[in-house]
Write an enzyme that holds these catalytic residues in place. Structure first.
Site, mmCIF file in Angstrom:
data_model
loop_
_atom_site.group_PDB
_atom_site.id
_atom_site.type_symbol
_atom_site.label_atom_id
_atom_site.label_comp_id
_atom_site.label_asym_id
_atom_site.label_seq_id
_atom_site.Cartn_x
_atom_site.Cartn_y
_atom_site.Cartn_z
ATOM 1 N N LYS A 31 -15.599 -29.960 14.403
ATOM 2 C CA LYS A 31 -16.855 -29.582 13.728
ATOM 3 C C LYS A 31 -17.436 -28.306 14.326
ATOM 4 O O LYS A 31 -17.798 -27.370 13.609
ATOM 5 C CB LYS A 31 -17.884 -30.726 13.819
ATOM 6 C CG LYS A 31 -17.415 -32.047 13.222
ATOM 7 C CD LYS A 31 -18.471 -33.131 13.299
ATOM 8 C CE LYS A 31 -18.856 -33.547 14.705
ATOM 9 N NZ LYS A 31 -17.761 -34.177 15.481
ATOM 10 N N ARG A 68 -25.859 -38.741 11.449
ATOM 11 C CA ARG A 68 -24.855 -39.633 12.024
ATOM 12 C C ARG A 68 -25.143 -41.089 11.694
ATOM 13 O O ARG A 68 -24.370 -41.964 12.075
ATOM 14 C CB ARG A 68 -24.877 -39.479 13.549
ATOM 15 C CG ARG A 68 -23.748 -38.654 14.118
ATOM 16 C CD ARG A 68 -24.034 -38.509 15.594
ATOM 17 N NE ARG A 68 -22.884 -38.261 16.394
ATOM 18 C CZ ARG A 68 -22.545 -37.055 16.833
ATOM 19 N NH1 ARG A 68 -23.226 -35.993 16.469
ATOM 20 N NH2 ARG A 68 -21.523 -36.933 17.636
ATOM 21 N N ARG A 128 -10.811 -29.614 26.123
ATOM 22 C CA ARG A 128 -11.829 -28.665 25.653
ATOM 23 C C ARG A 128 -12.586 -28.003 26.808
ATOM 24 O O ARG A 128 -12.937 -28.627 27.785
ATOM 25 C CB ARG A 128 -12.840 -29.414 24.783
ATOM 26 C CG ARG A 128 -14.070 -28.575 24.477
ATOM 27 C CD ARG A 128 -14.948 -29.166 23.427
ATOM 28 N NE ARG A 128 -15.348 -30.532 23.669
ATOM 29 C CZ ARG A 128 -15.929 -31.295 22.762
ATOM 30 N NH1 ARG A 128 -16.152 -30.829 21.553
ATOM 31 N NH2 ARG A 128 -16.278 -32.521 23.053
ATOM 32 N N ARG A 131 -17.788 -30.457 29.324
ATOM 33 C CA ARG A 131 -18.887 -31.387 29.090
ATOM 34 C C ARG A 131 -18.754 -32.669 29.893
ATOM 35 O O ARG A 131 -17.658 -33.192 30.059
ATOM 36 C CB ARG A 131 -18.954 -31.728 27.587
ATOM 37 C CG ARG A 131 -19.793 -30.743 26.810
ATOM 38 C CD ARG A 131 -19.648 -30.870 25.330
ATOM 39 N NE ARG A 131 -19.781 -32.219 24.803
ATOM 40 C CZ ARG A 131 -19.702 -32.518 23.515
ATOM 41 N NH1 ARG A 131 -19.500 -31.553 22.635
ATOM 42 N NH2 ARG A 131 -19.821 -33.753 23.100
ATOM 43 N N ARG A 147 -17.671 -43.072 21.931
ATOM 44 C CA ARG A 147 -18.096 -42.132 20.875
ATOM 45 C C ARG A 147 -17.331 -42.402 19.581
ATOM 46 O O ARG A 147 -17.900 -42.341 18.490
ATOM 47 C CB ARG A 147 -17.895 -40.682 21.345
ATOM 48 C CG ARG A 147 -18.963 -40.270 22.360
ATOM 49 C CD ARG A 147 -18.551 -39.085 23.206
ATOM 50 N NE ARG A 147 -18.273 -37.881 22.469
ATOM 51 C CZ ARG A 147 -17.655 -36.820 22.999
ATOM 52 N NH1 ARG A 147 -17.258 -36.852 24.265
ATOM 53 N NH2 ARG A 147 -17.465 -35.742 22.284
HETATM 54 P P1 AP5 Z 1 -14.632 -29.244 18.656
HETATM 55 O O1 AP5 Z 1 -14.751 -28.234 17.579
HETATM 56 O O2 AP5 Z 1 -15.405 -29.016 19.920
HETATM 57 O O3 AP5 Z 1 -14.885 -30.704 18.050
HETATM 58 P P2 AP5 Z 1 -16.240 -31.393 17.565
HETATM 59 O O4 AP5 Z 1 -15.913 -32.109 16.291
HETATM 60 O O5 AP5 Z 1 -17.365 -30.405 17.528
HETATM 61 O O6 AP5 Z 1 -16.369 -32.444 18.713
HETATM 62 P P3 AP5 Z 1 -17.621 -32.901 19.596
HETATM 63 O O7 AP5 Z 1 -17.027 -33.662 20.752
HETATM 64 O O8 AP5 Z 1 -18.531 -31.758 19.928
HETATM 65 O O9 AP5 Z 1 -18.276 -33.872 18.625
HETATM 66 P P4 AP5 Z 1 -19.203 -35.007 18.987
HETATM 67 O O10 AP5 Z 1 -19.607 -35.372 17.615
HETATM 68 O O11 AP5 Z 1 -18.661 -36.089 19.817
HETATM 69 O O12 AP5 Z 1 -20.252 -34.310 19.978
HETATM 70 P P5 AP5 Z 1 -21.741 -33.823 19.787
HETATM 71 O O13 AP5 Z 1 -21.948 -32.668 20.669
HETATM 72 O O14 AP5 Z 1 -22.082 -33.703 18.339
HETATM 73 O O15 AP5 Z 1 -13.071 -29.400 19.002
HETATM 74 C C1 AP5 Z 1 -12.655 -30.204 20.084
HETATM 75 C C2 AP5 Z 1 -11.480 -29.522 20.814
HETATM 76 O O16 AP5 Z 1 -10.353 -29.529 19.959
HETATM 77 C C3 AP5 Z 1 -11.753 -28.045 21.164
HETATM 78 O O17 AP5 Z 1 -11.190 -27.770 22.423
HETATM 79 C C4 AP5 Z 1 -11.040 -27.262 20.043
HETATM 80 O O18 AP5 Z 1 -10.572 -26.002 20.513
HETATM 81 C C5 AP5 Z 1 -9.904 -28.214 19.682
HETATM 82 N N1 AP5 Z 1 -9.591 -28.189 18.251
HETATM 83 C C6 AP5 Z 1 -10.460 -28.069 17.207
HETATM 84 N N2 AP5 Z 1 -9.814 -28.112 16.034
HETATM 85 C C7 AP5 Z 1 -8.487 -28.277 16.338
HETATM 86 C C8 AP5 Z 1 -7.300 -28.384 15.539
HETATM 87 N N3 AP5 Z 1 -7.349 -28.313 14.196
HETATM 88 N N4 AP5 Z 1 -6.117 -28.560 16.201
HETATM 89 C C9 AP5 Z 1 -6.066 -28.605 17.559
HETATM 90 N N5 AP5 Z 1 -7.160 -28.489 18.361
HETATM 91 C C10 AP5 Z 1 -8.350 -28.335 17.759
HETATM 92 O O19 AP5 Z 1 -22.544 -35.085 20.317
HETATM 93 C C11 AP5 Z 1 -22.519 -35.451 21.692
HETATM 94 C C12 AP5 Z 1 -23.457 -36.639 21.905
HETATM 95 O O20 AP5 Z 1 -24.816 -36.273 21.533
HETATM 96 C C13 AP5 Z 1 -23.155 -37.869 21.036
HETATM 97 O O21 AP5 Z 1 -22.168 -38.701 21.642
HETATM 98 C C14 AP5 Z 1 -24.536 -38.544 20.966
HETATM 99 O O22 AP5 Z 1 -24.830 -39.236 22.149
HETATM 100 C C15 AP5 Z 1 -25.486 -37.348 20.881
HETATM 101 N N6 AP5 Z 1 -25.783 -36.946 19.490
HETATM 102 C C16 AP5 Z 1 -25.492 -35.748 18.909
HETATM 103 N N7 AP5 Z 1 -25.920 -35.727 17.636
HETATM 104 C C17 AP5 Z 1 -26.485 -36.945 17.400
HETATM 105 C C18 AP5 Z 1 -27.082 -37.542 16.259
HETATM 106 N N8 AP5 Z 1 -27.176 -36.872 15.092
HETATM 107 N N9 AP5 Z 1 -27.560 -38.799 16.386
HETATM 108 C C19 AP5 Z 1 -27.487 -39.491 17.544
HETATM 109 N N10 AP5 Z 1 -26.917 -38.976 18.665
HETATM 110 C C20 AP5 Z 1 -26.422 -37.720 18.589
#
Ligand code: AP5
Length: 226
Positions: free
Chosen positions: A21, A96, A135, A169, A180
């Site tokens: 994402k 979410r 990552r 992270r 997660r």
């Molecule tokens: P990346 O692009 O970083 O993936 P992502 O989908 O953004 O993953 P996140 O871990 O950031 O998502 P998340 O939803 O768990 O975390 P968030 O910060 O939102 O890609 C990952 C890796 O893979 C990178 O190294 C990239 O280079 C590689 N990659 C990408 N595409 C690829 C491909 N096609 N092939 C190979 N490699 C690839 O949330 C963190 C925490 O915050 C949550 O756990 C929760 O506690 C809280 N939170 C955030 N938003 C909310 C909400 N709306 N409600 C409640 N809690 C929330």
């Protein structure tokens, strides 16, 4: 209410942790002039700043659970009201839960806006741990990298800003990833049907290489914004 009825262009990226994402939202930002709005980034900034919301969110995020709807909706509402979001946003990691999706509908309705497309990045669970454990991110500009799939042209130097400080992270470990992923399946995956029912859902195969996913996603966005 018809969620797709008006401009500006607001997009949602749905998908489990590590689906890509953030990687793809940054690409869409550059390509379509939209603003990436990541609730994960906003929450991590609140934790780092030690705000009340950040203090309440910290342990929840470290455990891999979802932060309360109340905190996240308040943070999102504040950010969405800022001037740079007026031309359209890419929501990364929000909504979410169904409560968040309904709050977003209400918020956008009040602003005379809607959702143009909700794009589900479809990936297999077993790819997630490998993606997340490899990552790392530039501390200067936030550009994301991977030990294998996306390395900087010069090791240790950010392609985008030339920064040399890279961070990993705190929640990117195998144990937290499992929590997660279960939070995603229990609370977020039902939103795929929610947006399908509103006629704005698109699905993209996110198991392909990053550039291939980017091309497919761009085609979907072009179609949604035509
Ligand atoms: P990346 O692009 O970083 O993936 P992502 O989908 O953004 O993953 P996140 O871990 O950031 O998502 P998340 O939803 O768990 O975390 P968030 O910060 O939102 O890609 C990952 C890796 O893979 C990178 O190294 C990239 O280079 C590689 N990659 C990408 N595409 C690829 C491909 N096609 N092939 C190979 N490699 C690839 O949330 C963190 C925490 O915050 C949550 O756990 C929760 O506690 C809280 N939170 C955030 N938003 C909310 C909400 N709306 N409600 C409640 N809690 C929330």
């Amino acid at each position: 209410m018809d969620a797709s009825r008006v401009s500006p262009v607001n997009l949602i990226l749905l998908g489990p942790p590590g689906a890509g994402k953030g990687t793809q939202a940054r690409m869409l930002e550059d390509r379509f002039g939209l603003v990436q709005l990541s609730t994960g980034d906003l929450l991590r900034a609140a934790v780092a700043a030690g705000t009340e919301a950040g203090q309440r969110a910290k342990a929840v995020m470290e455990a891999g659970d979802l932060v309360s709807d109340e905190i996240v909706i308040a943070i999102l509402r504040d950010r969405l009201s800022q001037a740079d979001c007026a031309g359209g946003v890419i929501l990364d990691g929000f909504p979410r839960t169904t409560v968040q999706a309904e709050a977003l509908d209400a918020l956008l309705f009040d602003m005379d806006q809607g959702i143009r497309a909700a794009i589900s990045l479809e990936v297999e669970d077993q790819a997630m741990v490998e993606r997340i454990s490899g990552r790392f991110t530039c501390a200067g500009c936030g550009e994301g990298y991977h030990d294998i799939h996306k390395t900087p042209a010069v090791a240790g130097v950010c392609d985008k800003c030339g920064g040399t400080e890279m961070t990993r992270r705190a929640d990117d470990n195998a144990e937290t990833v499992a929590s997660r992923l279960s939070a995603y399946h229990a609370q977020t995956a039902p939103l795929i049907d929610y947006y399908d029912g509103r006629g704005v859902l698109a699905r993209v195969d996110a198991m392909a290489e990053i550039d291939v996913v980017a091309q497919e996603l761009s085609a979907v966005v072009r179609q949604a914004t035509a």
